[in-house]
Design an enzyme around this catalytic site. Structure first.
Site, PDB file in Angstrom:
ATOM      1  N   THR A   1      43.872  50.384  14.129  1.00 25.69           N
ATOM      2  CA  THR A   1      45.170  50.987  13.372  1.00 25.69           C
ATOM      3  C   THR A   1      46.288  50.132  13.956  1.00 25.69           C
ATOM      4  O   THR A   1      46.501  49.946  15.311  1.00 25.69           O
ATOM      5  CB  THR A   1      45.271  52.385  13.701  1.00 25.69           C
ATOM      6  OG1 THR A   1      44.076  53.086  12.952  1.00 25.69           O
ATOM      7  CG2 THR A   1      46.275  52.882  13.011  1.00 25.69           C
TER       8      THR A   1
ATOM      9  N   GLU B   1      39.977  58.443  11.631  1.00 29.34           N
ATOM     10  CA  GLU B   1      38.767  57.573  11.432  1.00 29.34           C
ATOM     11  C   GLU B   1      38.623  57.631   9.735  1.00 29.34           C
ATOM     12  O   GLU B   1      37.488  57.972   9.010  1.00 29.34           O
ATOM     13  CB  GLU B   1      37.369  58.468  11.828  1.00 29.34           C
ATOM     14  CG  GLU B   1      37.689  58.337  13.370  1.00 29.34           C
ATOM     15  CD  GLU B   1      36.418  58.099  14.221  1.00 29.34           C
ATOM     16  OE1 GLU B   1      35.457  57.625  13.305  1.00 29.34           O
ATOM     17  OE2 GLU B   1      36.276  58.265  15.398  1.00 29.34           O
TER      18      GLU B   1
ATOM     19  N   GLN C   1      36.059  95.039   4.084  1.00 23.37           N
ATOM     20  CA  GLN C   1      35.723  94.236   3.461  1.00 23.37           C
ATOM     21  C   GLN C   1      36.465  92.819   3.298  1.00 23.37           C
ATOM     22  O   GLN C   1      35.984  91.831   3.383  1.00 23.37           O
ATOM     23  CB  GLN C   1      35.546  94.790   1.989  1.00 23.37           C
ATOM     24  CG  GLN C   1      34.601  93.621   0.847  1.00 23.37           C
ATOM     25  CD  GLN C   1      34.297  94.448  -0.302  1.00 23.37           C
ATOM     26  OE1 GLN C   1      35.222  94.773  -1.081  1.00 23.37           O
ATOM     27  NE2 GLN C   1      32.956  94.618  -0.624  1.00 23.37           N
TER      28      GLN C   1
END
Lengths: 386, 262, 407
Positions: A127, A365, A280
Site C-alpha cells: 500500500t 487486505e 426474546q
C-alpha cells in the site's frame, strides 16, 4: 453441541495451544496494550516459543509444514483474545508468503529459518498513499544500478513496520509496462536508505504497529529481487489470495469472543426481575450472532481446506472467505455492544474494543468492496467459459 | 547436567467445589492439573538447561493417570519423565514420599540439580523439597524468588524469600531448590513439544522397579497418621447485616466491639 | 492396607459420603475402595456405623524405645537480632504441653547473638535453653541449622519438637524430621496431649481449611510440628504476674565443631525490605481489597482503615496483578495464607483461590455489592452494599478524625 469439523490430532493441538495462549497470555493484557498502543513483544515471544511462527513454513526450513487451514485455526483462536495481537502475528505470515512462494532456494534458506523460529518478524509492503485498492498506482520505484538496486518511495500503513526485521515490498521496475512493470524485493531493517515514518494512531487494532516505510536512495544487493522481474503483482495477488482466509478466520475468532461475552452477560444481567437472556429481543440477537458465526467458520474452513487440497485458481473462494466472516464480525461485535447496553459502551467491558477492532477487518487486505469485485470478475469468467 | 523436576498432579482449585454440610469435595467435573508452583519449577529447570545444557527429567509420584502431568511437562520442553506409581505407595506422608522420590532419582542416575514447587496446593506441607534434599544428601534452598547461574555454571545464586525481604544465597551443584510464583513466568507449551508429548512413552515405575524397601513406603513408611478429620464449625456464621448503609456499619461496629476487637 | 468386611458392611452409604477423595463407591450392597484414589486417611473407618472398614497399620516402634524420649522442645527462631514473635507463642503452648506430660520445656536457640538474649526464653516459660551461638551462624543456612538441631535431638531425645511455620521453620524442620526419620506435621493450628498415651494431637487445616485433620505420630519420636504464627497466645512477659520471675533456668551452650558449621549454602547478602505497613503473617487484623474495590482512591481509604485498626493490607490476585499494590500483599493460593482475628474484605468476590488463603480467619467480614458473591458463604458478617460508601462510613465511625478522602 458444536459442529464437528473432523480436525486431526495435530489440528486439535493447534486449537488448544492457541486458545491457551489467548486465555493466559493475551486476554489479561489486551486492554492495556490497546490503551497504551503497545507492541506485544512479550506475546510474540510466547508465540515463537510455541512454534507458531513456523506453522506454514515447510519442515526443511524449520517450520511445521502446515497449510492455510492450520494457519486459520491458529489465528481464529488468537483473535478470540485480541485481533491487534493476532494481526501482528498474521502480518508476519503475510510478509513471509512471498518468500515461501517465490523465493529462490538461497533466499528461503537465508530467511525462513529465522522467520519460523520467530526470531525475526516480517512485514509486507504494498500500500501507498495513492495506491490502496488501486494497487497498480504504486509510485515506489526500483532501478537496476548494475550491481545493486536503488529504491525510492514511501509505503504507507505497513503492519509491523519498524518492528519487523524483514520486509517484502512491491516496487515499479518498468513503469511503462503498467501492472507488468512491478517487481517484488526483500528488504532488511538497516539497509542503507531505508527508514520508518510515523507510527499511526488508530481507531482500533492499537496493539499492532502501523508505520510508513521510507526508501530514500535505498541500495540493496541484486539478489534481493524476489521472483522474476515484472512478477511483482503476481507475487502480491498470490500472497493476498493465500492470506485472505486467515483474515476471515480472525473475523470468526473475534465474533466468537463477542458472542461469548454477550451470552455470559445476558445470563447475569437482571432487569425487570429476570436475566435479560429470557427476553426474546435478546434471544433473537444472540441466535443470529451464533448462526452467522458458525456459517462464517464453515466457509473459512471449507475454503482453507480447498486451497490446501491444491487447487490453482482460488481468488474467488479466498475473497468470499474474507468478505462474509468480516462483515459478520462487524455486525456481531456491534450487536454485542447492544446486548451489553451502556456497559457495552464502556471501556471496562471488552466488547467496546472488539467493535472498534472489527472495523479494520472490512478494510485491510483488500476492502470488502474489492472482494466483491474479485468474486464478480470470477463469476463473469466462469460463466463465459460455459 | 542431570536436572530433575518433581511435580505433582492436584485437583484444579478453580474447579473444586466443597460440600460444607458433608465436608466432602464435590468431585464431579474436577480436573487434575499440575500443581501451580510446579510450573515455576519446570520453567526454572528449562532455563538452566537452556543455559548450561543437559537433560530435564520430570518425576511424579501418583496414580497411573499422573502420566498426564508428565506429558504436559514434556509439551513445555521437559526432555523425559517418569511416573512412580504403585498401590503400595498409598497413604504415604512426606517422609515416605521423599524416600520414594529419592529412590526414583537414584534409578535415574542421581541429580545435579533438583527443582520442586514450594508446596502442593492440596497438601500444603512444603516438606517434600527440603526432606528430599536430605535423602539425596544435597543442600536445599526453599522459596526462591529469583535465580541466576553462577560464573562458570557451578551453581546458582538465588533470592531466598522470607518474611522480611530476602537473602541472596549461593549454592553449588548438586543442590535442590523450591520455587515460588514470582521466580519466573512459566512458558506456554510448544506445538513440537505437544506432539512429542503425545507420542512419548512414559515409564511407570513400581516400588519394585525402584528397589524401594517395602517398610519405608506408603502407610508403613509413614510415621504420621490421620487420627480424625472434622469439619470446622463456624457458629453463627453468615449473618447478613441489613438496613441502610449507616445501620449496616453500626451493626458491624457493635459486633466487632462485642468480639473485643474494637 | 484398607479392607471392607463384606459380612459386616450394610451398604448404608455413609463412607462414600464422608470420603474426601471420592475413593469409595457402593457396588451392589457393599462399599468398594478405589485404591488409586484412597490415601488411607481413615475417615471412612472412623465413620462406619458397622465397623466394617479396617485399616491395618503395623506397629513398628517398641514402647520401651519410645519411652526414652522425654520433654518438649521449642525451636527458638532468632533472626535479625531478635527472637521471632512465634517463639513466645510456642513457649506458651509448649509450657502447657510439658506440664500435661510432666516434663521439662526446653528452648533451642541457634544463631549468632542468640545467647545474649536467651534469658527472655526463660521468662516466657522455658525451663532450659540450649544455645548454639557462633559468629558463623550469622546468615541462615538450612543444612547447618538442620544438622545442629537433629544432632541435639538424637542425643537428648525430646518427645516433642515445635517450631514456627515461618519461612525459616518450614525450610529446615523437614530436613530435621527426615534426618531423624520421624513425622512432621506442617502448619498446625491446635496442639494437645492425649493423656492415655502421651500422644501429641496435631491439628491442621486440610483442603484449604474446609477440613481439619488431626495427625498423630504414634510409633516414632520425636513428634514434630510446625505451627502457624498468631495461632497461640504468647504468655505474659511481665515479671510480676507471669509467675516466671526469679525462676532458675539452665542455659546450656552447645559446643560447635567446624564440621557442624560446614554449609553448602552461602548467604552473600541479606535484604530487609521496607514493607508497606505491617506484614500479613503477623497481623491480627487484615483489610483486604478485591477487584470490586473499583478505584485506587478506595484503596487509599482502605489503607487508612487498616492503619487505624493497626492491621495489614491484603489483596486478591486481581489487585496485585493490576499493579495497585505489591505482590507481598497477595492472599490466596499463590500468595500468603493468613488467619487473623479479623479479616475485612472489600469488593472481594471470594474465588476459591482466595478463600483457601483466608478461611482460617476468626471473624470474616465481607462487603460486596453482589449478594451472590461466594465470599458471603464463609463470612461471619456480610454487608451487601457499595464498597466506597461503607468504607467511608467505617472510617468516620472507627477512625477519629478521618474524613472523606478522594471523592
Amino acid at each position: 453441541m458444536s459442529v464437528n469439523y473432523f480436525l486431526t490430532e495435530e489440528q486439535q493441538m493447534i486449537v488448544e495451544l492457541c486458545r491457551q495462549i489467548a486465555e493466559e497470555k493475551i486476554v489479561p493484557v489486551r486492554a492495556e496494550l490497546d490503551r497504551n498502543e503497545e507492541f506485544p513483544w512479550e506475546i510474540m515471544k510466547d508465540l515463537a516459543q510455541a512454534d507458531l511462527f513456523g506453522l506454514y513454513i515447510p519442515e526443511e526450513y524449520g517450520g511445521l509444514g502446515g497449510g492455510t487451514f492450520e494457519n486459520c485455526l491458529a489465528v481464529e483462536q488468537l483473535a478470540w483474545g485480541c485481533i491487534g495481537v493476532t494481526t501482528t502475528f498474521a502480518a508476519s505470515a503475510l510478509g513471509g508468503y512471498p518468500i515461501l512462494l517465490f523465493g529462490s532456494k538461497e533466499q528461503k534458506e537465508r530467511y525462513l529459518p529465522d522467520v519460523a523460529a520467530g526470531k525475526k518478524l516480517v512485514a509486507f509492503g504494498l500500500t501507498e498513499a495513492g495506491a490502496g485498492s488501486d494497487a497498480a498506482a504504486i509510485k515506489t520505484t526500483a532501478v537496476d544500478a548494475g550491481d545493486h538496486w536503488v529504491i525510492n518511495g514511501t509505503k504507507q500503513w505497513i503492519t509491523n513496520g519498524g518492528e519487523a526485521e524483514i520486509y517484502t515490498i512491491i516496487a515499479m521496475t518498468d513503469k511503462h509496462k503498467g501492472a507488468r512493470g512491478a517487481s517484488a524485493f526483500i528488504l532488511e531493517k538497516g539497509d542503507e536508505g531505508f527508514s520508518f515514518g510515523k507510527k499511526e494512531k488508530k481507531m482500533g487494532l492499537r496493539a499492532s504497529s502501523t508505520r510508513e516505510l521510507i526508501f530514500n536512495e535505498c541500495r540493496i544487493p541484486k539478489d534481493r529481487l524476489l521472483g522474476r522481474r515484472g512478477q511483482g503483482f503476481i507475487v502480491a495477488m498470490r500472497t493476498l489470495d493465500l492470506a485472505r482466509p486467515g483474515i476471515g478466520a480472525i473475523g470468526v475468532g473475534l465474533a466468537q469472543a463477542a458472542l461469548d461475552e454477550s451470552v455470559k452477560y445476558a445470563k447475569e444481567r437482571v432487569q425487570f426481575g429476570q436475566p435479560i437472556i429470557s427476553f426474546q429481543a435478546i434471544q433473537h440477537m444472540l441466535a443470529d450472532m451464533a448462526t452467522e458465526i458458525e456459517a462464517s467458520r464453515a466457509l473459512v474452513y471449507a475454503v482453507a481446506r480447498t486451497i490446501d487440497g491444491g487447487v490453482k485458481n482460488f481468488s474467488k473462494l479466498s475473497a468470499m472467505s474474507k468478505l462474509f466472516p468480516t462483515d459478520v464480525a462487524m455486525k456481531v461485535t456491534t450487536d454485542a455492544v447492544q446486548v451489553l447496553g451502556g456497559y457495552g459502551y464502556m471501556q471496562e467491558y471488552p466488547v467496546e474494543k472488539m467493535m472498534r477492532d472489527a472495523k479494520i477487518l472490512q478494510i485491510y487486505e483488500g476492502t470488502n468492496q474489492i472482494q466483491k469485485n474479485v468474486i464478480a470478475q470470477a463469476l463473469n469468467k466462469e460463466y463465459a467459459a460455459k | 547436567m542431570n536436572i530433575i523436576v518433581c511435580i505433582k498432579q492436584v485437583p484444579d482449585a478453580a474447579s473444586v467445589k466443597w460440600d460444607r454440610e458433608k465436608g466432602t469435595l464435590i468431585r464431579d467435573g474436577v480436573k487434575s492439573v499440575i500443581n501451580p508452583f510446579d510450573y515455576n519449577a519446570i520453567e526454572a529447570a528449562l532455563q538452566v538447561r537452556d543455559e548450561l545444557g543437559g537433560t530435564v527429567t520430570a518425576v511424579t509420584m501418583g496414580p497411573p493417570q499422573a502420566e498426564e502431568a508428565i506429558r504436559e511437562a514434556i509439551s513445555l520442553g521437559v526432555d523425559q519423565g517418569v511416573v512412580v506409581s504403585d498401590r503400595a505407595f498409598a497413604g504415604a506422608d512426606t517422609l515416605a514420599t521423599t524416600y520414594t522420590l529419592s529412590k526414583a532419582i537414584e534409578k535415574l542416575g542421581g541429580a545435579d540439580l533438583v527443582f520442586c514447587g514450594k508446596q502442593a496446593i492440596d497438601g500444603d506441607t512444603a516438606q517434600v523439597g527440603p526432606g528430599l534434599s536430605v535423602r539425596l544428601g544435597i543442600p536445599c534452598v526453599t522459596c526462591i524468588g529469583d535465580m541466576e547461574v553462577l560464573e562458570g555454571g557451578k551453581g546458582l545464586r538465588v533470592k531466598r524469600m522470607n518474611e522480611f525481604g530476602y537473602d541472596l544465597v549461593e549454592v553449588e551443584f548438586p543442590a535442590l531448590f523450591t520455587t515460588i510464583a514470582s521466580l519466573n513466568t512459566p512458558r506456554v507449551p510448544s506445538l513440537k513439544g505437544k506432539m512429542r508429548a503425545k507420542k512419548a512413552k512414559i515409564p511407570v515405575w513400581t516400588a519394585e522397579d525402584i528397589g524401594a524397601d517395602p517398610d519405608r513406603i506408603g502407610l508403613k513408611g509413614s510415621p504420621t497418621q490421620v487420627a480424625s478429620t472434622y469439619i470446622p464449625t463456624f457458629e453463627a456464621r453468615k449473618e447478613m447485616l441489613e438496613g441502610s448503609p449507616e445501620e449496616q456499619v453500626e451493626a458491624l461496629v457493635e459486633r466487632l466491639k462485642g468480639a473485643g476487637i474494637l | 492396607m484398607i479392607s471392607v468386611d463384606k459380612e459386616l458392611c450394610s451398604g448404608c452409604g455413609v463412607c462414600p459420603d464422608v470420603c474426601s477423595y471420592g475413593a469409595i463407591s457402593l457396588v451392589g450392597d457393599t462399599a468398594q475402595v478405589d485404591l488409586d484414589k484412597c490415601t488411607l486417611c481413615g475417615t471412612c473407618a472412623e465413620n462406619c456405623p458397622a465397623d466394617a472398614i479396617t485399616i491395618e497399620r503395623e506397629e513398628t516402634g517398641s514402647a520401651a524405645e519410645l519411652d526414652q524420649w522425654r520433654g518438649v522442645w521449642v525451636f527458638a527462631e532468632f533472626r535479625n537480632g531478635e527472637y521471632a514473635p512465634v517463639v513466645f507463642e510456642l513457649l506458651g503452648k509448649g509450657r502447657e504441653l510439658a506440664d500435661a506430660l510432666g516434663e521439662e520445656l526446653c528452648a533451642v536457640a541457634i544463631g549468632s547473638g542468640s545467647r545474649d538474649q536467651a534469658e527472655v526464653l526463660g521468662n516466657a516459660g522455658a525451663d532450659r535453653v540450649l544455645v548454639a551461638d557462633s559468629p558463623e551462624l550469622e546468615g541462615f543456612s538450612e543444612d547447618v541449622w538442620a544438622r545442629i538441631l537433629s544432632r541435639l535431638a538424637s542425643e537428648q531425645k525430646p518427645e516433642v519438637i515445635l517450631a514456627g511455620a515461618t519461612s525459616m521453620g518450614r525450610a529446615f524442620l523437614p530436613q530435621v524430621a527426615t534426618m531423624l526419620e520421624t513425622g512432621l506435621t506442617a502448619d498446625c493450628t491446635q496442639l494437645e496431649i492425649r493423656a492415655e498415651d502421651r500422644a501429641l494431637l496435631q491439628t491442621r487445616p486440610a483442603f484449604g481449611g474446609n477440613l481439619l485433620a488431626t495427625i498423630v505420630c504414634p510409633n516414632h519420636r520425636p513428634q514434630m510440628a510446625t505451627v502457624r504464627p498468631n495461632v497461640f497466645r504468647a504468655p505474659s512477659m511481665d515479671f510480676e504476674d507471669s509467675g516466671n520471675s526469679g525462676r532458675q533456668i539452665e542455659i546450656d551452650e552447645i559446643e560447635l565443631s567446624p564440621e557442624d558449621l560446614k554449609s553448602g549454602v552461602r548467604v552473600v547478602e541479606r535484604k530487609v525490605e521496607d514493607l508497606q505497613g505491617p506484614d500479613l503473617a503477623n497481623s491480627q487484623v487484615i483489610v483486604t481489597a478485591g477487584r470490586g474495590i473499583g478505584s485506587e482512591d478506595n484503596l487509599k481509604a482502605l489503607e487508612q482503615l487498616a492503619n487505624c485498626l493497626e492491621g495489614a493490607v491484603g489483596a486478591t490476585r486481581a489487585i496485585t496483578d493490576a499493579g495497585w499494590i505489591s505482590h507481598h500483599h497477595q492472599i490466596g493460593q499463590t500468595g500468603a495464607t493468613v488467619a487473623p482475628k479479623l479479616y475485612l474484605g472489600f469488593g472481594v468476590s471470594g474465588a476459591i483461590q482466595h478463600l483457601v488463603g483466608m478461611q482460617g480467619s476468626e471473624i470474616i467480614v465481607a462487603v460486596n455489592k453482589d449478594p451472590d458473591a461466594p465470599i458471603f458463604d464463609v463470612a461471619t458478617y456480610g454487608i451487601v452494599g457499595d464498597v466506597h460508601e461503607i468504607l467511608q462510613l467505617l472510617l468516620q465511625r472507627i477512625c477519629k478524625g478521618a474524613g472523606q478522602t478522594g471523592g
